[in-house]
Design an enzyme around this catalytic site. Sequence first.
Site, PDB file in Angstrom:
ATOM      1  N   TYR A 152       0.831  -1.205   0.000  1.00 32.98           N
ATOM      2  CA  TYR A 152       0.000   0.000   0.000  1.00 32.98           C
ATOM      3  C   TYR A 152       0.865   1.255   0.000  1.00 32.98           C
ATOM      4  O   TYR A 152       0.684   2.166  -0.814  1.00 32.98           O
ATOM      5  CB  TYR A 152      -0.913  -0.017   1.230  1.00 32.98           C
ATOM      6  CG  TYR A 152      -1.827   1.180   1.336  1.00 32.98           C
ATOM      7  CD1 TYR A 152      -2.956   1.285   0.520  1.00 32.98           C
ATOM      8  CD2 TYR A 152      -1.576   2.205   2.241  1.00 32.98           C
ATOM      9  CE1 TYR A 152      -3.796   2.391   0.599  1.00 32.98           C
ATOM     10  CE2 TYR A 152      -2.409   3.304   2.333  1.00 32.98           C
ATOM     11  CZ  TYR A 152      -3.521   3.391   1.514  1.00 32.98           C
ATOM     12  OH  TYR A 152      -4.351   4.479   1.586  1.00 32.98           O
TER      13      TYR A 152
HETATM   14  N1  LIG Z   1      -9.653   6.106   4.626  1.00 31.16           N
HETATM   15  C1  LIG Z   1      -8.404   6.368   4.931  1.00 31.16           C
HETATM   16  O1  LIG Z   1      -8.003   6.360   6.103  1.00 31.16           O
HETATM   17  C2  LIG Z   1      -7.430   6.714   3.833  1.00 31.16           C
HETATM   18  C3  LIG Z   1      -6.184   7.213   4.206  1.00 31.16           C
HETATM   19  C4  LIG Z   1      -5.273   7.533   3.214  1.00 31.16           C
HETATM   20  C5  LIG Z   1      -5.598   7.358   1.886  1.00 31.16           C
HETATM   21  N2  LIG Z   1      -6.813   6.848   1.547  1.00 31.16           N
HETATM   22  C6  LIG Z   1      -7.088   6.658   0.123  1.00 31.16           C
HETATM   23  O2  LIG Z   1      -8.290   7.300  -0.216  1.00 31.16           O
HETATM   24  C7  LIG Z   1      -8.861   6.658  -1.349  1.00 31.16           C
HETATM   25  C8  LIG Z   1     -10.322   6.393  -1.056  1.00 31.16           C
HETATM   26  O3  LIG Z   1     -10.374   5.422  -0.015  1.00 31.16           O
HETATM   27  P1  LIG Z   1     -11.577   5.318   1.015  1.00 31.16           P
HETATM   28  O4  LIG Z   1     -10.993   5.338   2.355  1.00 31.16           O
HETATM   29  O5  LIG Z   1     -12.644   6.274   0.637  1.00 31.16           O
HETATM   30  O6  LIG Z   1     -11.996   3.797   0.717  1.00 31.16           O
HETATM   31  P2  LIG Z   1     -13.366   3.111   0.270  1.00 31.16           P
HETATM   32  O7  LIG Z   1     -13.104   1.659   0.341  1.00 31.16           O
HETATM   33  O8  LIG Z   1     -14.497   3.680   1.036  1.00 31.16           O
HETATM   34  O9  LIG Z   1     -13.491   3.563  -1.254  1.00 31.16           O
HETATM   35  C9  LIG Z   1     -12.631   3.057  -2.231  1.00 31.16           C
HETATM   36  C10 LIG Z   1     -13.451   2.786  -3.481  1.00 31.16           C
HETATM   37  O10 LIG Z   1     -12.553   2.288  -4.501  1.00 31.16           O
HETATM   38  C11 LIG Z   1     -13.248   1.267  -5.196  1.00 31.16           C
HETATM   39  N3  LIG Z   1     -12.299   0.384  -5.871  1.00 31.16           N
HETATM   40  C12 LIG Z   1     -11.475  -0.534  -5.299  1.00 31.16           C
HETATM   41  N4  LIG Z   1     -10.788  -1.185  -6.239  1.00 31.16           N
HETATM   42  C13 LIG Z   1     -11.183  -0.675  -7.428  1.00 31.16           C
HETATM   43  C14 LIG Z   1     -10.826  -0.949  -8.774  1.00 31.16           C
HETATM   44  N5  LIG Z   1      -9.916  -1.902  -9.087  1.00 31.16           N
HETATM   45  N6  LIG Z   1     -11.412  -0.231  -9.757  1.00 31.16           N
HETATM   46  C15 LIG Z   1     -12.335   0.717  -9.456  1.00 31.16           C
HETATM   47  N7  LIG Z   1     -12.729   1.007  -8.199  1.00 31.16           N
HETATM   48  C16 LIG Z   1     -12.151   0.312  -7.208  1.00 31.16           C
HETATM   49  C17 LIG Z   1     -14.044   0.540  -4.117  1.00 31.16           C
HETATM   50  O11 LIG Z   1     -15.093  -0.237  -4.661  1.00 31.16           O
HETATM   51  C18 LIG Z   1     -14.537   1.705  -3.274  1.00 31.16           C
HETATM   52  O12 LIG Z   1     -15.790   2.181  -3.732  1.00 31.16           O
HETATM   53  C19 LIG Z   1      -8.045   5.392  -1.585  1.00 31.16           C
HETATM   54  O13 LIG Z   1      -7.139   5.589  -2.637  1.00 31.16           O
HETATM   55  C20 LIG Z   1      -7.316   5.209  -0.279  1.00 31.16           C
HETATM   56  O14 LIG Z   1      -6.105   4.516  -0.430  1.00 31.16           O
HETATM   57  C21 LIG Z   1      -7.734   6.521   2.487  1.00 31.16           C
END
Ligand SMILES: NC(=O)c1ccc[n+]([C@@H]2O[C@H](COP(=O)([O-])OP(=O)(O)OC[C@H]3O[C@@H](n4cnc5c(N)ncnc54)[C@H](O)[C@@H]3O)[C@@H](O)[C@H]2O)c1
Length: 249
Positions: A152
């Site tokens: 990641y």
């Molecule tokens: N939530 C946190 O603490 C956090 C922290 C740092 C970074 N992020 C980043 O923020 C972004 C959003 O994450 P989130 O926390 O909202 O997660 P989430 O799981 O709520 O949303 C992620 C979305 O990506 C979609 N997805 C996954 N694989 C996919 C693919 N191959 N093709 C198309 N869609 C796909 C999922 O279906 C989901 O709807 C991500 O890139 C995550 O790494 C999140």
Amino acid sequence: MQRNEIDLSGRVAVVTGGASGIGLAVTRRFLGSAAQVAVWDVGDVPSDLPGEVLRDRVDVTDLAAVEAATARVVDRLGGVDILVNAAGIADGTWVVQDYPPETWHRELAVNLTGVFHTCRTAIPHMLAGGYGRIVNVSSMAAKDGSPNQAGYVASKAGVLALTRTIAREVAEANIAVNAVTPTLFDTPLFRDWESRTPPEVSQWAASRVPMKRIGRPDEAAAMIAWMASEECSFTTGMTFDLSGGRAVW
Ligand SMILES: NC(=O)c1ccc[n+]([C@@H]2O[C@H](COP(=O)([O-])OP(=O)(O)OC[C@H]3O[C@@H](n4cnc5c(N)ncnc54)[C@H](O)[C@@H]3O)[C@@H](O)[C@H]2O)c1
């Protein structure tokens, strides 16, 4: 006093991962700013959105699917002005010597190669339209590391390097390419990671946030909406902090 709203009217936005968490908050915020929005996700888009979106079940690891979805957006909505790469996974909870290679490859494929695919496909349309804003969702972990998440963290660090590189390639074309680095945000991805992570690791992660709380998806969407707007006109290749003060550089 009148509030200065972010105006995205007349703009077509693609939001990957727009069905959940941060991407869903961006979708809602963009609709509220009068953008036309296409959501690409492997999951179902909620039905209670404050407006119509062009929904497409797209796996961002599949370049042919991304190209086909882009063609549909251009055909139905007239172009691509804004791209937000929010699709992401965080499957790893192992130290590096135990990290399954298939998890490493999958995280790189979705989180990094997916961003390459969508940028590669959208930029020709932005060049044709003489305008573009790209926002890539990385992670604070890309800057300061996070134990048990080698795939990641490496994928998210790659996103920052890719952002800077693409920004330089299109800097003279009125296309701004920037990244955000969220710390812990209250989304299904975070809750799933927390449930699989030893309490001492998740408590350590939370303790590093000076504001002593996790972020709300709408807080990320507020920053991303500005970055996706015309007003973000002289900043490119940069990383915007969404970390409650955790940023170290
Ligand atoms: N939530 C946190 O603490 C956090 C922290 C740092 C970074 N992020 C980043 O923020 C972004 C959003 O994450 P989130 O926390 O909202 O997660 P989430 O799981 O709520 O949303 C992620 C979305 O990506 C979609 N997805 C996954 N694989 C996919 C693919 N191959 N093709 C198309 N869609 C796909 C999922 O279906 C989901 O709807 C991500 O890139 C995550 O790494 C999140």
